[in-house]
Design an enzyme around this catalytic site. Sequence first.
Site, PDB file in Angstrom:
ATOM      1  N   LYS A 120       0.865  -1.191   0.000  1.00 25.76           N
ATOM      2  CA  LYS A 120       0.000   0.000   0.000  1.00 25.76           C
ATOM      3  C   LYS A 120       0.890   1.225   0.000  1.00 25.76           C
ATOM      4  O   LYS A 120       2.032   1.168   0.475  1.00 25.76           O
ATOM      5  CB  LYS A 120      -0.868   0.023   1.258  1.00 25.76           C
ATOM      6  CG  LYS A 120      -2.110   0.862   1.128  1.00 25.76           C
ATOM      7  CD  LYS A 120      -3.246   0.052   0.529  1.00 25.76           C
ATOM      8  CE  LYS A 120      -4.455   0.874   0.178  1.00 25.76           C
ATOM      9  NZ  LYS A 120      -5.586   0.008  -0.196  1.00 25.76           N
ATOM     10  N   ASP A 171      -7.007   4.195  -4.552  1.00 27.61           N
ATOM     11  CA  ASP A 171      -7.688   4.068  -3.260  1.00 27.61           C
ATOM     12  C   ASP A 171      -8.305   5.450  -3.004  1.00 27.61           C
ATOM     13  O   ASP A 171      -8.517   6.209  -3.970  1.00 27.61           O
ATOM     14  CB  ASP A 171      -6.690   3.653  -2.158  1.00 27.61           C
ATOM     15  CG  ASP A 171      -7.372   3.183  -0.867  1.00 27.61           C
ATOM     16  OD1 ASP A 171      -7.829   2.026  -0.814  1.00 27.61           O
ATOM     17  OD2 ASP A 171      -7.479   3.979   0.093  1.00 27.61           O
TER      18      ASP A 171
HETATM   19  P1  NDP Z   1     -12.982   7.615  -3.016  1.00 22.57           P
HETATM   20  O1  NDP Z   1     -11.928   8.607  -2.806  1.00 22.57           O
HETATM   21  O2  NDP Z   1     -13.510   7.369  -4.382  1.00 22.57           O
HETATM   22  O3  NDP Z   1     -14.235   7.930  -2.090  1.00 22.57           O
HETATM   23  C1  NDP Z   1     -14.097   8.015  -0.708  1.00 22.57           C
HETATM   24  C2  NDP Z   1     -15.427   8.420  -0.095  1.00 22.57           C
HETATM   25  O4  NDP Z   1     -15.345   8.345   1.323  1.00 22.57           O
HETATM   26  C3  NDP Z   1     -15.805   9.862  -0.424  1.00 22.57           C
HETATM   27  O5  NDP Z   1     -17.212   9.960  -0.430  1.00 22.57           O
HETATM   28  C4  NDP Z   1     -15.212  10.624   0.748  1.00 22.57           C
HETATM   29  O6  NDP Z   1     -15.826  11.862   1.004  1.00 22.57           O
HETATM   30  C5  NDP Z   1     -15.459   9.657   1.886  1.00 22.57           C
HETATM   31  N1  NDP Z   1     -14.429   9.804   2.917  1.00 22.57           N
HETATM   32  C6  NDP Z   1     -13.093   9.662   2.764  1.00 22.57           C
HETATM   33  N2  NDP Z   1     -12.450   9.892   3.914  1.00 22.57           N
HETATM   34  C7  NDP Z   1     -13.420  10.186   4.809  1.00 22.57           C
HETATM   35  C8  NDP Z   1     -13.382  10.527   6.167  1.00 22.57           C
HETATM   36  N3  NDP Z   1     -12.231  10.587   6.848  1.00 22.57           N
HETATM   37  N4  NDP Z   1     -14.570  10.751   6.782  1.00 22.57           N
HETATM   38  C9  NDP Z   1     -15.752  10.676   6.104  1.00 22.57           C
HETATM   39  N5  NDP Z   1     -15.826  10.372   4.798  1.00 22.57           N
HETATM   40  C10 NDP Z   1     -14.685  10.125   4.176  1.00 22.57           C
HETATM   41  O7  NDP Z   1     -12.404   6.258  -2.385  1.00 22.57           O
HETATM   42  P2  NDP Z   1     -12.870   4.753  -2.632  1.00 22.57           P
HETATM   43  O8  NDP Z   1     -14.338   4.681  -2.853  1.00 22.57           O
HETATM   44  O9  NDP Z   1     -11.959   4.160  -3.621  1.00 22.57           O
HETATM   45  O10 NDP Z   1     -12.495   4.096  -1.219  1.00 22.57           O
HETATM   46  C11 NDP Z   1     -13.431   4.024  -0.132  1.00 22.57           C
HETATM   47  C12 NDP Z   1     -12.999   2.934   0.827  1.00 22.57           C
HETATM   48  O11 NDP Z   1     -12.942   1.676   0.144  1.00 22.57           O
HETATM   49  C13 NDP Z   1     -11.602   3.101   1.445  1.00 22.57           C
HETATM   50  O12 NDP Z   1     -11.613   2.556   2.746  1.00 22.57           O
HETATM   51  C14 NDP Z   1     -10.721   2.237   0.555  1.00 22.57           C
HETATM   52  O13 NDP Z   1      -9.543   1.822   1.213  1.00 22.57           O
HETATM   53  C15 NDP Z   1     -11.653   1.074   0.295  1.00 22.57           C
HETATM   54  N6  NDP Z   1     -11.378   0.248  -0.877  1.00 22.57           N
HETATM   55  C16 NDP Z   1     -11.242   0.812  -2.121  1.00 22.57           C
HETATM   56  C17 NDP Z   1     -11.010  -0.002  -3.210  1.00 22.57           C
HETATM   57  C18 NDP Z   1     -10.934   0.531  -4.591  1.00 22.57           C
HETATM   58  O14 NDP Z   1     -10.803  -0.273  -5.513  1.00 22.57           O
HETATM   59  N7  NDP Z   1     -11.032   1.828  -4.820  1.00 22.57           N
HETATM   60  C19 NDP Z   1     -10.827  -1.463  -3.049  1.00 22.57           C
HETATM   61  C20 NDP Z   1     -11.068  -1.945  -1.712  1.00 22.57           C
HETATM   62  C21 NDP Z   1     -11.305  -1.099  -0.688  1.00 22.57           C
HETATM   63  P3  NDP Z   1     -15.424  13.191   0.167  1.00 22.57           P
HETATM   64  O15 NDP Z   1     -16.156  13.084  -1.132  1.00 22.57           O
HETATM   65  O16 NDP Z   1     -15.886  14.321   1.025  1.00 22.57           O
HETATM   66  O17 NDP Z   1     -13.937  13.140   0.006  1.00 22.57           O
HETATM   67  O1  2IT Z   2      -7.921  -1.661  -0.749  1.00 18.88           O
HETATM   68  C1  2IT Z   2      -7.823  -2.167  -1.882  1.00 18.88           C
HETATM   69  O2  2IT Z   2      -7.928  -3.378  -2.071  1.00 18.88           O
HETATM   70  C2  2IT Z   2      -7.600  -1.268  -3.027  1.00 18.88           C
HETATM   71  N1  2IT Z   2      -7.546  -0.055  -2.842  1.00 18.88           N
HETATM   72  C3  2IT Z   2      -7.413  -1.828  -4.403  1.00 18.88           C
HETATM   73  C4  2IT Z   2      -5.994  -2.236  -4.618  1.00 18.88           C
HETATM   74  C5  2IT Z   2      -5.644  -2.674  -6.015  1.00 18.88           C
HETATM   75  O3  2IT Z   2      -4.452  -2.966  -6.212  1.00 18.88           O
HETATM   76  O4  2IT Z   2      -6.497  -2.739  -6.886  1.00 18.88           O
END
Ligand code: NDP
Ligand code: 2IT
Length: 451
Positions: A124, A164
Amino acid sequence: MTLHDYLDFVKQRNGHEPEFLQAVDEVIQSVYPVLERHAEYRKLKLFERMTEPERLISFRVNWIDDKGEVQVNRGYRVQMNSAIGPYKGGLRFHPSVNQSVLKFLAFEQIFKNALTGVPMGGGKGGSDFDPKGKSENEIMRFCHAFMGELARHIDHRTDVPAGDIGVGGREIGYLFGAYKKFKNEFSGVLTGKGIGWGGSLIRTEATGYGLIYFAENMLQAAGTSIHGKTCLVSGSGNVSQYAIEKILHLGGKAVTASDSNGFIYDPAGITEEKLEFIKDLKNNRRGRIKEYADKYKTATYQDTPPGADSNPLWAIKADCAFPCATQNEVGAEDCNRMVRNGVKLLAEGANMPTTPEGINILIDNGVMYAPGKASNAGGVATSGLEMTQNYMGTNWSSGEVDEKLQHIMRNIHEISLAAAKEYGKPGNYMVGANIAGFVKVAKAMQAQGVI
Ligand code: NDP
Ligand code: 2IT
């Protein structure tokens, strides 16, 4: 060593890293019975080795903002474990990023990636850079500066980052462009690339879709389905958007979405049209979720004060809950409310969104609970499929990728349940996922010797 000895070992070395200790604590509680059963794992100190990054790179990122001022940020890559494949995991750009947060994420990633069945180790990275309020040019300059250092440490056979929080398709494009320029090489060194330059169909959708496929497997194992169920979703970014989309496809009703300022509640349900509005709002206009309630009168908006112990989003009556924003966003009080409201299932789209106290409340009260390392593994699994397509020099259709994703999520569901049963905790997805992931990596480390 007792369970406490293992915890002490990690605490002594990482005392000031609360998120990392939280993630390790959960895994050791689950896998201790495996260590008790396997003297060879204890002798080889496999758990101790898994909690120590193979390599942790911290670097300075300098860039110049639109006013001509020099900015200094911190960049990281945590190369946690490469026993079963190249380091693999996302990059997070958010002001809360620090070593503890990235070590917890990299640690979780080891077991998540093992569960997918695709050969990928755990890693990461990211930066404390805050993309909010930055211009397009500032984002590009930052991404280029960040890759200026990261490029020395990664390669398509060594370490393959992806997105992420704060890193989506736009940032992957700038990062990829910089890598290609610096290395004079076009390779699959990042995943989440655009279609037409090495990206895989369905990667954008994969985490959210995979989450709902996983929940559907859980519900079917309990003799029901998501059809007709009311669902709470937090976040409004990549994972939330496609979780809501798949809930709709399968006949469920998503009634909430949130961001770092507050949440909307739409009892009429988020339709395809309303979801398109959220996608445009968050992916193109980068506005606040509050605007949803300004546009759709069926919805109400409420601010969530930063640092509060509980979030009223989780107090809304529903059948299923999908936290998809960030770590520790669901606490003990939230879980008590969900139990009182009759929530039947909570599956994590985010990484570690539920606090340990919250998880215990859910499990003790018979709520089906899926840990992120199982239920959100569809994203990284599809990144693995992107890597395979890049290595083969081919592109699969969306139907092919989606079918593989569904198969992978079904398999994670099965192996998690089987491991939980084998170790006397039938139906406990947390214990099962931790054990199944751990054993796979342990076997590989054992085979490769003390290295
Ligand atoms: P994005 O940046 O696309 O979206 C994040 C969302 O969460 C936004 O709505 C953001 O609000 C909100 N957010 C972020 N930080 C905070 C906080 N501290 N308090 C409240 N709201 C918050 O990220 P992802 O959708 O990609 O990721 C979301 C979660 O999923 C994370 O935990 C990530 O690690 C996990 N994840 C992501 C994967 C991926 O493929 N992208 C895979 C597996 C897990 P705002 O719009 O105001 O910034
Ligand atoms: O938390 C996660 O699994 C991710 N943000 C996706 C990682 C990846 O390599 O696709």
